[in-house]
Design an enzyme around this catalytic site. Structure first.
Site, PDB file in Angstrom:
ATOM      1  N   ASN A 175       1.116  -1.231   0.161  1.00  0.00           N
ATOM      2  CA  ASN A 175       0.233   0.108  -0.147  1.00  0.00           C
ATOM      3  C   ASN A 175       0.773   1.145   0.086  1.00  0.00           C
ATOM      4  O   ASN A 175       2.250   1.585   0.322  1.00  0.00           O
ATOM      5  CB  ASN A 175      -1.112   0.220   0.622  1.00  0.00           C
ATOM      6  CG  ASN A 175       0.109   0.015   2.443  1.00  0.00           C
ATOM      7  OD1 ASN A 175       1.148   0.731   2.854  1.00  0.00           O
ATOM      8  ND2 ASN A 175      -0.459  -1.370   3.687  1.00  0.00           N
ATOM      9  N   LYS A 213     -11.243  -3.883  18.886  1.00  0.00           N
ATOM     10  CA  LYS A 213      -9.552  -4.373  18.581  1.00  0.00           C
ATOM     11  C   LYS A 213      -9.732  -4.141  21.485  1.00  0.00           C
ATOM     12  O   LYS A 213      -7.979  -4.549  21.041  1.00  0.00           O
ATOM     13  CB  LYS A 213      -8.744  -3.165  18.036  1.00  0.00           C
ATOM     14  CG  LYS A 213      -9.408  -4.273  16.822  1.00  0.00           C
ATOM     15  CD  LYS A 213      -7.915  -2.954  15.948  1.00  0.00           C
ATOM     16  CE  LYS A 213      -8.879  -3.564  13.954  1.00  0.00           C
ATOM     17  NZ  LYS A 213      -7.055  -3.726  13.497  1.00  0.00           N
TER      18      LYS A 213
END
Ligand code: PMT
Length: 411
Positions: free
Chosen positions: A211, A342
């Protein structure tokens, strides 16, 4: 111990009458434990000799000529820019401030101001009308927006006979302001683990999935943590950013590699900050030989990578865990969902997709969220933003550690 102890300071002297105070400033910075190198503009030499500043700094003075082969071979202007922990321009004339605001680089000092990653501060010194002129006000505002600190000016009677704001603050005050800039070493002795950059997921020996993360944000965070006194380990995917000083770097390539490096270090970590743009998926299979383009279509099966942030938050003795969220829409809602899912202490959300901010850019802005609150850190250079973020993290980390200790004491 002074927060200037062992710091490397460039004192830039420009052509103002207050240059007579610069030797005292250099001496006081050295008394506070700093190593000082002086850079003078050509006009400064009309007010004070390089020899005086050489004597008080104990180093030869860097003079204005950018193309001096001897000076460049001893320490190039780029090395000097990298060497510094801070650049303090005192006195800073109206002319020099204007040149900085316009990004000019026609002598050594102005070039350093563009090339350095260090903190930059100016101590303006000029006639009170010049200080109050709209042009100077706008130039100073531009510098402040870019993260340059402005010390003073003080007010009082001036060399020109007028009275008003425009006097350079006294050297003792400048030393105090510079010390304050380095903060209270809020993370002194704290162990910080940072991830940065992209990961590369190999398809075959010549191709990979990756990316656009440049690593700039993560490196700035690692550097800011080190400046705040932390022992910093940086697990970095492939980037072209120079390694920050005083930081131990573990280079990695893939998400699996990053996961392994983080889990090896995490037991010895007080604060974890996941800035890396970790690939969520990797090719299920690595082709040992280069894939040939025999078919019109090619399907590559991807499998999920481990979530490093979640693994850290669920580890046996989890550190204070900070994530980043890169979003193209619904910034706050998506970031809050990630914070909860998370199981982390804090998240810094940034918008990605615009060309001039966030991914790859030198600037960013953040929305930081914890379980209680949301706070905006306005747009600025990644270096300055990282320092602001580290302050926010240090405050929350200390509050959490204190309340843990109180609970333990009551057991
Ligand atoms: O590198 P720059 O060009 O300076 O750009 C900076 C940045 C935009 C990459 C950075 O500021 C940023 O937002 N980093 C997080 C990018 C990201 O992967 O965001 P995410 O929303 O997909 O992931 C959320 C969090 O989970 C992140 O802390 C990420 O590190 C973590 N994660 C994600 C996937 C995974 N498998 N493991 C993880 O730990």
């Amino acid at each position: 111990m002074s927060s200037l102890s062992q710091k490397r300071i460039i004192v830039g002297v420009t052509g103002g009458i207050a240059a007579y105070k610069s030797p005292d400033l250099v001496r006081r910075l050295r008394d506070a434990g700093a190593t000082v190198r002086v850079v003078m503009t050509a006009n400064a030499e009309q007010f004070i000799t390089p020899l005086t500043l050489q004597a008080v700094s104990d180093h030869s003075v860097h003079r204005s000529n950018l193309l001096d082969a001897d000076a460049e071979s001893a320490m190039s202007h780029i090395q000097l820019a990298r060497w510094a922990d801070a650049v303090l321009i005192a006195p800073a004339t109206a002319d020099f401030i204007a040149r900085m605001a316009h990004g000019l680089a026609d002598d050594l000092l102005s070039t350093l101001c563009l090339a350095t990653e260090a903190r930059v501060a100016v101590a303006p010194s000029m006639n009170q009308r010049m200080w109050q002129h709209a042009a100077t006000r706008e130039n100073v505002a531009v510098l402040a927006k870019r993260g340059v600190s402005v010390f003073g000016p003080a007010s009082g009677s001036q060399a020109c006979g007028e009275t008003g704001p425009g006097r350079m603050p006294e050297p003792t005050e400048l030393v105090e302001s510079l010390s304050a800039l380095f903060g209270s070493q809020a993370l002194g002795g704290v162990k910080v683990l940072v991830t940065a950059g992209p990961t590369q997921e190999a398809i075959d020996p010549v191709r990979n999935i990756t990316n656009r993360s440049s690593g700039k944000m993560g490196y700035a965070v690692a550097r800011a943590a080190a400046e705040a006194g932390a022992d910093v380990v940086l697990v970095s995917g492939p980037t072209h950013v120079p390694y920050p000083e005083k930081v131990r770097v573990i280079p990695v390539i893939s998400a699996l590699h990053m996961h392994q490096a983080v889990m090896t270090e995490v037991a010895n970590t007080d604060i974890f900050i996941g800035v890396a743009a970790v690939a969520d998926y990797r090719p299920a299979e690595f082709h040992q030989q280069k894939i040939k383009k025999t078919n019109d279509q090619l399907t590559i099966k991807l499998v999920k990578n481990p979530d490093i942030l979640t693994a850290v938050a669920k580890s046996v003795k989890p550190p204070f865990t900070v994530g980043f969220a890169a979003e193209t829409e619904n910034l706050e809602a998506h970031a809050r969902e990630k914070l909860m899912r998370k199981g982390i202490d804090m998240i810094a959300a940034n918008r990605v997709g615009d060309a001039d901010v966030g991914l790859e850019s030198d600037e960013n802005e953040l929305l930081i969220l914890d379980r209680m609150d949301t706070k905006r850190l306005p747009r600025s250079s990644k270096r300055q933003l990282a320092r602001n973020l580290i302050e926010e993290i240090a405050t929350r980390y200390c509050a959490k550690s204190t309340s843990k200790n109180i609970r333990r004491a009551h057991r």
